[in-house]
Design a protein around this motif. Sequence first.
Motif, mmCIF file in Angstrom:
data_model
loop_
_atom_site.group_PDB
_atom_site.id
_atom_site.type_symbol
_atom_site.label_atom_id
_atom_site.label_comp_id
_atom_site.label_asym_id
_atom_site.label_seq_id
_atom_site.Cartn_x
_atom_site.Cartn_y
_atom_site.Cartn_z
ATOM 1 N N LYS A 39 16.829 -23.194 28.339
ATOM 2 C CA LYS A 39 15.630 -24.019 28.210
ATOM 3 C C LYS A 39 14.601 -23.116 27.540
ATOM 4 C CE LYS A 39 13.277 -27.740 29.007
ATOM 5 N NZ LYS A 39 13.553 -28.886 28.149
ATOM 6 N N ASP B 109 17.856 -26.913 25.895
ATOM 7 C CA ASP B 109 17.522 -26.863 24.468
ATOM 8 C C ASP B 109 18.605 -26.178 23.656
ATOM 9 O OD1 ASP B 109 14.829 -28.023 24.637
ATOM 10 O OD2 ASP B 109 14.355 -26.206 25.770
ATOM 11 N N TYR C 176 20.194 -23.165 19.182
ATOM 12 C CA TYR C 176 18.779 -23.544 19.200
ATOM 13 C C TYR C 176 18.155 -23.383 17.816
ATOM 14 C CZ TYR C 176 13.824 -23.570 20.201
ATOM 15 O OH TYR C 176 12.478 -23.854 20.191
#
Length: 146
Positions: A62, A44, A137
């Motif tokens: 992640k 991510d 992110y």
Amino acid sequence: MSGGDGALDQYWAALKATYQEAYSEVAADHMVFPRNTGEIIEHDAFGIINDEHDDIIAMWLKIDGGAITNASFTAEECVTCTASGSVVTELIRGKTLAEALRVTPDDVAADLGGLPEKDRHCAELAVNVLRMAVQDYQGQVAQTRV
């Protein structure tokens, strides 16, 4: 000596012993046996940084529900950067993004059993690449809200 006789184990033990001449046992262990290395394919967040010492470190995260469920890294050329990246990924797993952003170079150095002043930048580099990945992110999340 032939294959299967423990020669590789002897090599790793000798390498770790060499690093322990200048670093703690914990740091030497992370240098020889780094945790959480390699790309997370369905990550991510991603960050990469190259400093003035030509140390390069990349980090993948992640994230689920605002918490880091998986973290990995890769570092080139520098065993202290490898150890620092390894420790950062261990420190941030299971943490919220806000908690992960509170990790400092001092935390990394402490978890490694201390670092010589000449290698302090490696802990800073590992923390900075974490921050870059979190910013990546957060930028993606902001774009999806527009």
